[in-house]
Design a protein around this motif. Structure first.
Motif, PDB file in Angstrom:
ATOM      1  N   GLY A 151       1.000  -1.288  -0.587  1.00  0.00           N
ATOM      2  CA  GLY A 151      -0.148   0.172  -0.319  1.00  0.00           C
ATOM      3  C   GLY A 151       0.937   0.804  -0.225  1.00  0.00           C
ATOM      4  N   LEU A 152      -0.578   2.516  -0.414  1.00  0.00           N
ATOM      5  CA  LEU A 152       0.514   3.598  -0.668  1.00  0.00           C
ATOM      6  C   LEU A 152       0.434   4.757   0.934  1.00  0.00           C
ATOM      7  CD1 LEU A 152       2.631   4.936  -2.828  1.00  0.00           C
ATOM      8  CD2 LEU A 152       0.145   5.909  -3.683  1.00  0.00           C
ATOM      9  N   THR A 153       0.787   5.254   1.373  1.00  0.00           N
ATOM     10  CA  THR A 153       0.534   6.053   2.783  1.00  0.00           C
ATOM     11  C   THR A 153       0.305   7.765   2.110  1.00  0.00           C
ATOM     12  OG1 THR A 153       2.570   5.519   3.218  1.00  0.00           O
ATOM     13  CG2 THR A 153       0.558   4.638   4.678  1.00  0.00           C
ATOM     14  N   VAL A 154      -0.950   8.703   1.986  1.00  0.00           N
ATOM     15  CA  VAL A 154      -0.862   9.527   1.733  1.00  0.00           C
ATOM     16  C   VAL A 154      -1.364  10.390   2.734  1.00  0.00           C
ATOM     17  CG1 VAL A 154      -1.507   8.969  -0.587  1.00  0.00           C
ATOM     18  CG2 VAL A 154      -3.289   9.395   0.702  1.00  0.00           C
ATOM     19  N   ASP A 155      -1.118  12.151   2.359  1.00  0.00           N
ATOM     20  CA  ASP A 155      -1.352  12.947   3.484  1.00  0.00           C
ATOM     21  C   ASP A 155      -2.264  14.102   2.609  1.00  0.00           C
ATOM     22  OD1 ASP A 155       0.447  12.276   5.340  1.00  0.00           O
ATOM     23  OD2 ASP A 155       2.161  12.829   4.190  1.00  0.00           O
ATOM     24  N   VAL A 156      -3.118  14.034   3.172  1.00  0.00           N
ATOM     25  CA  VAL A 156      -4.242  15.188   3.380  1.00  0.00           C
ATOM     26  C   VAL A 156      -4.427  15.802   4.748  1.00  0.00           C
ATOM     27  CG1 VAL A 156      -6.286  13.549   3.512  1.00  0.00           C
ATOM     28  CG2 VAL A 156      -6.446  15.361   2.088  1.00  0.00           C
ATOM     29  N   GLY A 157      -5.162  16.718   4.456  1.00  0.00           N
ATOM     30  CA  GLY A 157      -5.704  17.551   5.648  1.00  0.00           C
ATOM     31  C   GLY A 157      -4.746  17.359   6.920  1.00  0.00           C
ATOM     32  N   GLY A 158      -3.326  17.060   7.537  1.00  0.00           N
ATOM     33  CA  GLY A 158      -3.455  16.922   9.013  1.00  0.00           C
ATOM     34  C   GLY A 158      -3.370  15.312   8.469  1.00  0.00           C
ATOM     35  N   HIS A 159      -4.081  14.906   8.033  1.00  0.00           N
ATOM     36  CA  HIS A 159      -4.951  12.704   8.203  1.00  0.00           C
ATOM     37  C   HIS A 159      -3.705  12.048   7.283  1.00  0.00           C
ATOM     38  CE1 HIS A 159      -7.682  14.105  10.928  1.00  0.00           C
ATOM     39  NE2 HIS A 159      -7.985  14.885   9.956  1.00  0.00           N
ATOM     40  N   ARG A 160      -3.877  11.028   7.621  1.00  0.00           N
ATOM     41  CA  ARG A 160      -2.751  10.086   6.836  1.00  0.00           C
ATOM     42  C   ARG A 160      -4.261   8.644   6.551  1.00  0.00           C
ATOM     43  NH1 ARG A 160       2.961   9.581   8.748  1.00  0.00           N
ATOM     44  NH2 ARG A 160       2.946  11.467   7.479  1.00  0.00           N
ATOM     45  N   PHE A 161      -3.895   8.701   5.096  1.00  0.00           N
ATOM     46  CA  PHE A 161      -5.055   7.414   5.020  1.00  0.00           C
ATOM     47  C   PHE A 161      -4.057   6.335   3.775  1.00  0.00           C
ATOM     48  CE2 PHE A 161      -7.362  10.972   5.419  1.00  0.00           C
ATOM     49  CZ  PHE A 161      -8.259  10.263   6.507  1.00  0.00           C
ATOM     50  N   ALA A 162      -4.766   5.039   3.482  1.00  0.00           N
ATOM     51  CA  ALA A 162      -3.535   4.285   3.224  1.00  0.00           C
ATOM     52  C   ALA A 162      -3.935   4.127   1.908  1.00  0.00           C
ATOM     53  CB  ALA A 162      -3.066   2.884   3.817  1.00  0.00           C
ATOM     54  N   ILE A 163      -3.501   3.317   0.615  1.00  0.00           N
ATOM     55  CA  ILE A 163      -3.982   2.791  -0.556  1.00  0.00           C
ATOM     56  C   ILE A 163      -3.646   1.947  -1.233  1.00  0.00           C
ATOM     57  CG2 ILE A 163      -4.840   3.771  -2.907  1.00  0.00           C
ATOM     58  CD1 ILE A 163      -4.624   6.718  -2.301  1.00  0.00           C
ATOM     59  N   PRO A 164      -4.226   0.961  -0.689  1.00  0.00           N
ATOM     60  CA  PRO A 164      -3.623  -0.148  -2.091  1.00  0.00           C
ATOM     61  C   PRO A 164      -2.705   0.247  -3.103  1.00  0.00           C
ATOM     62  CG  PRO A 164      -6.471  -0.681  -1.516  1.00  0.00           C
ATOM     63  CD  PRO A 164      -6.123   0.547  -1.267  1.00  0.00           C
ATOM     64  N   GLN A 165      -2.111  -0.557  -3.381  1.00  0.00           N
ATOM     65  CA  GLN A 165      -0.825  -0.604  -4.071  1.00  0.00           C
ATOM     66  C   GLN A 165      -1.662  -1.486  -5.805  1.00  0.00           C
ATOM     67  OE1 GLN A 165       3.280   0.368  -3.342  1.00  0.00           O
ATOM     68  NE2 GLN A 165       1.751   1.949  -5.758  1.00  0.00           N
ATOM     69  N   SER A 166      -2.761  -1.516  -5.642  1.00  0.00           N
ATOM     70  CA  SER A 166      -2.755  -2.391  -6.840  1.00  0.00           C
ATOM     71  C   SER A 166      -3.937  -2.049  -7.425  1.00  0.00           C
ATOM     72  CB  SER A 166      -3.770  -3.687  -6.310  1.00  0.00           C
ATOM     73  OG  SER A 166      -4.623  -3.616  -5.444  1.00  0.00           O
ATOM     74  N   TYR A 167      -4.229  -0.915  -6.965  1.00  0.00           N
ATOM     75  CA  TYR A 167      -4.981   0.290  -7.612  1.00  0.00           C
ATOM     76  C   TYR A 167      -4.057   1.709  -8.061  1.00  0.00           C
ATOM     77  CZ  TYR A 167      -9.302  -1.474  -5.718  1.00  0.00           C
ATOM     78  OH  TYR A 167     -10.376  -2.403  -4.898  1.00  0.00           O
ATOM     79  N   VAL A 168      -2.624   1.655  -8.124  1.00  0.00           N
ATOM     80  CA  VAL A 168      -2.265   2.619  -8.027  1.00  0.00           C
ATOM     81  C   VAL A 168      -1.374   2.360  -9.664  1.00  0.00           C
ATOM     82  CG1 VAL A 168      -0.334   4.255  -8.006  1.00  0.00           C
ATOM     83  CG2 VAL A 168      -2.100   3.050  -5.752  1.00  0.00           C
ATOM     84  N   GLU A 169      -1.808   3.558 -10.173  1.00  0.00           N
ATOM     85  CA  GLU A 169      -1.323   3.196 -11.920  1.00  0.00           C
ATOM     86  C   GLU A 169       0.261   4.133 -12.525  1.00  0.00           C
ATOM     87  OE1 GLU A 169      -2.806   1.925 -14.084  1.00  0.00           O
ATOM     88  OE2 GLU A 169      -1.972   2.742 -16.453  1.00  0.00           O
ATOM     89  N   GLU A 170      -0.128   5.666 -10.967  1.00  0.00           N
ATOM     90  CA  GLU A 170       1.131   5.856 -11.188  1.00  0.00           C
ATOM     91  C   GLU A 170       0.923   7.284 -10.738  1.00  0.00           C
ATOM     92  OE1 GLU A 170       1.539   6.457 -15.564  1.00  0.00           O
ATOM     93  OE2 GLU A 170       3.253   8.166 -15.292  1.00  0.00           O
ATOM     94  N   ILE A 171       1.616   8.086 -10.152  1.00  0.00           N
ATOM     95  CA  ILE A 171       2.253   9.182  -8.971  1.00  0.00           C
ATOM     96  C   ILE A 171       2.162  10.093 -10.108  1.00  0.00           C
ATOM     97  CG2 ILE A 171       2.431  10.027  -7.223  1.00  0.00           C
ATOM     98  CD1 ILE A 171       3.065   7.040  -6.050  1.00  0.00           C
ATOM     99  N   VAL A 172       1.287  11.325  -9.935  1.00  0.00           N
ATOM    100  CA  VAL A 172       1.776  12.690 -11.321  1.00  0.00           C
ATOM    101  C   VAL A 172       2.075  13.422  -9.887  1.00  0.00           C
ATOM    102  CG1 VAL A 172       0.901  13.737 -12.652  1.00  0.00           C
ATOM    103  CG2 VAL A 172       0.372  11.395 -12.749  1.00  0.00           C
ATOM    104  N   GLN A 173       2.930  14.477 -10.113  1.00  0.00           N
ATOM    105  CA  GLN A 173       3.304  15.656  -9.149  1.00  0.00           C
ATOM    106  C   GLN A 173       3.573  16.302 -10.082  1.00  0.00           C
ATOM    107  OE1 GLN A 173       5.821  13.853  -6.448  1.00  0.00           O
ATOM    108  NE2 GLN A 173       4.882  15.422  -4.531  1.00  0.00           N
TER     109      GLN A 173
END
Lengths: 813, 155
Positions: free
Chosen positions: A423-445
């Protein structure tokens, strides 16, 4: 000895489960030798084991069945309905006896003889000694036919035998609790490893530790994979019992049902299989009892006499979907609605506004059961609400769709519950959440500009690889509010759903990625539909795992027909498609206006300094194009940046400066024409406020013009080392784009050597419209318009002269 | 029942009793990670070793709002860990007082306990530490919405 007995019971049970389905399949196709062999092997094994344990009654029963089946195998007897029923009865009796043996009870006497006789009843071609052979319990008469068969059928049976040998693996039996303990132990080990990794990172590079640590990591991931597989079981084990279930049910109800099983090789967590066993059985009972009609009714409706019950399992990403469909009478929407109103689930007025799908799905509500008479088969006080509850308990879901007269489809979604996922952990609004890697296609910045980030109504869109992709703001999805900076410089996680749909999730930053040990969440939290579980980070901080598929379907981003058909969005979507949409804004005169959304290419932001007001009509350079600008106030701008609507009619573009872009709205109210204002198409009400709708026709007629390239002047240089290394930098620094020699661009200025020019002129070769000729000698021959090649001032003056001439010509054209 | 061990805790200023069999442990509550969009009575999740606990704000789970009446009571830094339906919860209470034995069966009092309390209370129980309200764990964990649905269904 007790261990041996327990093994015998367990083994017999397992084979019982498998052979039920085999028997029905064999009945449907008596020529199927493989099935017959499987069943024969079962009774044969039971018989053999009974001899060892001294269970004379079990032995005689299995003996009789084996006998009959052996005759069939040898071709002395045709398997018929009667035989199958009799063999099934014996297998059932064996199952009951096994239960009694396990419980340590004495099995009631009697009844065995009639069963044995039933198997034997149609046994016309059998050797007369068979039955007596059984009674005496002596082996020779029995084994003779079996041996004979094996002897003659050796070549014929060979293919099946080889398959058996391949399938036969060495196995041991383990209690599930032990597996679970190992599993949770490995989970904790992964956590400990993560913690260690975290500390090692903090301590810096330590080659003596890093090596072994890497090895530990590799070993751990191997063990983890193996453990995960240990817990997986083919869904076949569940499907195996279904044909028998359907056969018995349909026989009891006088119906004819054919079962079609598909996807038995899908693997599922052992525990998950146990969890869905009852719901699945219940749904099948329902389908046979209520769904599929009596044969006569089916014929009357022009259907095949035999009903079809199809059960298919599919793995899609992190979920298994199981579809149970029948071709029966379908669900009666009105009856369900009436029942729901009667039981107080909905009110009559609510019913009017509900779509068919929503009404059908009421059958899963607690306290709902449409069957008027409680039959023996379904409706034993367990309703579909329990089915849904059981599925939801493990994070699954169930939905129903139905076409009247054509059938019903129940679709179950069950999580794989692989308890460790990447999984991938991401930050938003001071919170932290995890996303299953299997869904992640790409990260764009990238900046919002580069991503072409636009808001279309409530929906945000980004351009990813040339496609417009819907974008969800994670902060908004979770109700955390969104920070403007994040919206301008978002980090986008591109997520690919199992259905193939792509969408972007905007977050504030990526924290980490790694293995996550997922634990289930409390049902009250699961109900929000946003989370799939929780996990602990390296530092022991708990983090929520986002339910990507559910979030996507909540926002209608999943192009699954099933999902699309459900939910209140359906009605709204239709409205959206019908009503024309417009971009609402406030112009610099303070007027609220709107322009039809189709005209708006995008919303640009330009610094006030980029606006060129020197000409009669102000212009702005955007993306290398000079675009006319309207809507500016008379007085100078006080703000540093101006919001511009970029409008296009397909060929022409213009920019409309606005004070504030409000929103995309639907034009639902009537449009009142305003003949006195040439630039207004109509007045309309949006949210109770009058708004001027801009007349695009008049606008483009007055101001529209094809965009002019604001490109730098171009210059074609001669070939050669000197031109490349000495001339080119000079020309480029004077503000010209360099084109390679031979480029045929009429607007470009050509610099050529005089000798080349003369040759070209003599031969009539194409030359650029404006040419600067260079000579090698400092002293110019009289009457020649050439420039010495090291005459810097002369060269630059000639360039700007040529450029001016080109511009004048271009504007005149 | 008489002789049963009870954990006595203060919730919303009232003395309540939980069966000691339900309470697995009492922990120091660490950092609570809030859960956006979760019901208001779920304070978040917290970690207990490798396990994640759902933290229940008992006052809100009873249906008492925050704000003025919510700030009247202090919150204990300890929480009672309970399990229900295979999930572990940490109950945030005003304070955890004592473990004691029940002196009699849970009984009703005339007039009831008030709507919020009646939903979760099985009755009043006399204990060595005085009378306490015996709580039904499952009803408490169901949250105040459950009661509202029942009322709506009845109407």
């Amino acid at each position: 000895m007790d261990d041996l007995l327990a093994d015998f019971i367990a083994e017999t049970r397992e084979m019982l489960e498998a052979s039920g389905g085999e028997l029905v399949a064999w009945e449907a196709d008596p020529a199927d030798r493989a099935r017959l062999d499987t069943i024969f092997r079962f009774v044969h094994t039971v018989k053999g084991n009974c001899g060892f344990f001294d269970f004379p009654r079990l032995a005689s029963l299995s003996h009789a069945a084996e006998d009959a089946l052996a005759d069939c195998r040898a071709g002395r007897r045709e398997p018929d309905q009667q035989l199958v029923t009799a063999v099934l009865a014996i297998i059932d009796r064996i199952a009951l006896m096994i239960d009694a043996i396990e419980a340590g009870d004495e099995f009631p006497e009697g009844g065995d003889e009639s069963l044995i006789a039933a198997v034997d009843a149609s046994h016309e071609t059998a050797p007369s000694g068979s039955l007596t052979g059984v009674k005496e319990g002596s082996n020779p008469p029995l084994h003779a036919p079996a041996d004979a068969m094996l002897g003659t059928g050796e070549e014929q049976a060979a293919p099946y035998r080889r398959a058996d040998a391949a399938a036969a693996q060495r196995t041991i039996r383990l209690p599930v609790e032990l597996l679970d303990r190992v599993m949770s132990g490995v989970s904790d080990m992964v956590l400990a490893r993560n913690d260690l990794a975290h500390r090692l990172r903090q301590a810096g590079n330590q080659p003596t530790i890093d090596g072994p640590f890497e090895r530990l990591t590799t070993i751990l991931s191997d063990v983890r994979d193996a453990i995960t597989r240990m817990r997986m079981q083919r869904i076949e084990t569940l499907f195996g019992a279904l044909p028998r279930l359907v056969r018995d049910l349909s026989a009891e109800l006088g119906k004819q049902v054919m079962v079609d099983l598909d996807g038995g090789d899908v693997e599922l967590d052992r525990e998950m299989i146990e969890t869905i066993r009852d719901p699945l059985t219940h749904l099948i009972r329902n389908a046979v009892d209520h769904g599929i009609e009596q044969p006569s009714a089916r014929l009357a409706h022009g259907k095949r006499e035999i009903g079809l019950l199809a059960i298919a399992a599919r793995q899609s990403g992190n979920t298994i979907s199981i579809a149970i469909s029948d071709d029966g009478r379908g669900l009666d929407e009105d009856r369900i609605a009436a029942k729901a109103i009667a039981t107080g689930l909905i009110t009559a007025s609510e019913r009017q506004t509900m779509s068919r799908d929503k009404i059908l799905n009421l059958i899963f509500e607690p306290g709902f059961s449409t069957a008027e008479t409680v039959s023996n088969v379904s409706g034993r006080g367990v309703g579909l609400d329990v089915v849904r509850q059981n599925l939801e308990k493990v994070g699954g879901s169930i939905k129903v769709t139905s076409v009247p007269g054509q059938g019903t489809l129940f679709s179950l979604q069950i999580p794989l519950t692989l308890s460790i996922i990447a999984g991938l952990t991401v930050d938003v609004g001071g919170h932290r959440f995890a996303i299953p890697q299997s869904y992640v296609e790409e990260i764009v910045q990238a900046s919002a500009r580069a991503l072409d980030f636009t808001r279309m109504g409530e929906t945000a869109l980004v351009t990813f690889r040339g496609n417009r992709v819907p974008c969800l703001m994670l902060g908004e999805v979770l109700g955390l509010g969104t920070c403007e900076i994040a919206a301008r410089e978002p980090t986008l996680v591109m997520l690919r759903l199992a259905s193939g749909d792509l969408f972007a999730l905007a977050v504030e930053g990526i924290h980490n990625h790694g293995d996550l040990v997922v634990k289930p969440l409390a049902p009250a939290v699961m109900r929000s539909g946003l989370y799939a579980g929780s996990t602990l980070l390296d530092d022991g901080q708990p983090v929520l795992l986002l339910d990507v598929a559910n979030i996507a379907s909540q926002h209608n981003l999943m192009s699954d027909t099933r999902v699309r058909a459900i939910g209140p969005m359906e009605g709204e979507a239709v409205v959206t498609a019908d009503a024309p949409r417009a971009m609402l804004f406030t112009d610099f005169a303070g007027r609220r206006s709107a322009v039809r959304l189709e005209l708006v290419q995008r919303i640009e932001t330009a610094p006030a300094s980029a606006i060129d007001r020197s000409a009669a009509r102000p212009r702005v350079v955007i993306d290398g194009l000079i675009l006319p600008l309207i809507g500016l106030p008379e007085e100078a701008l006080t703000i540093a940046r101006v919001r511009l609507l970029r409008l296009s009619d397909g060929a022409c573009e213009l920019l409309y400066a606005v004070r504030e872009v409000e929103d995309a709205v639907e034009l639902k109210d009537a449009l009142h024409p305003v003949p006195e204002d040439p630039l207004a198409e109509a007045m309309t009400l949006i949210g109770g406020q009058p708004v001027t709708l801009i007349d695009a026709h008049a606008l483009f007629a007055l101001h529209g013009e094809p965009p002019l390239a604001a490109a730098r002047p171009r210059c074609v240089l001669p070939d050669g080392e000197w031109a490349r290394t000495i001339l080119a930098p000079l020309v480029a620094s004077a503000g010209y784009d360099i084109l390679p020699e031979g480029t045929n661009d009429p607007a470009a200025i050509g610099i050529v050597f005089d000798d080349v020019f003369e040759v070209a002129e003599a031969l009539g070769r194409a030359l650029p419209a404006r040419v600067i000729r260079l000579r090698d000698q400092p002293d110019a021959p009289p009457g020649c318009e050439t420039i010495y090649r090291y005459d810097r001032e002369g060269l630059l003056a000639a360039l700007s002269e040529a450029n001016r001439a080109a511009r004048v010509e271009g504007e005149a054209a | 029942m008489t002789g049963d061990l009870l954990v006595i805790a203060q919730i919303a200023g009232r003395r309540c009793a939980l069966s000691a069999l339900d309470v697995k442990s009492v922990i120091e509550i660490g950092t609570i990670t809030p859960i956006p969009r979760a019901p208001v009575w779920i304070a978040g999740i917290t970690a207990l070793r490798s396990q994640a606990l759902t933290v229940i704000d008992c006052r809100r789970a009873l249906g008492f709002g925050g704000g003025s009446d919510g700030t009247d009571w202090a919150t204990d830094h300890r929480a009672a860990v309970v399990t229900d339906g295979g999930h572990s919860y940490a109950l945030m209470v005003d304070s955890i007082e004592d473990i004691t034995t029940a002196a009699d069966e849970a009984g009703q009092v005339p007039g009831g306990f008030g709507p919020e309390w009646s939903r979760v209370a099985t009755g009043m129980v006399e204990t060595m530490a005085g009378p306490a309200l015996m709580l039904d764990l499952a009803a408490l964990l169901a949250g105040p919405e459950a009661a509202r649905h029942e009322i709506e269904a009845a109407v």
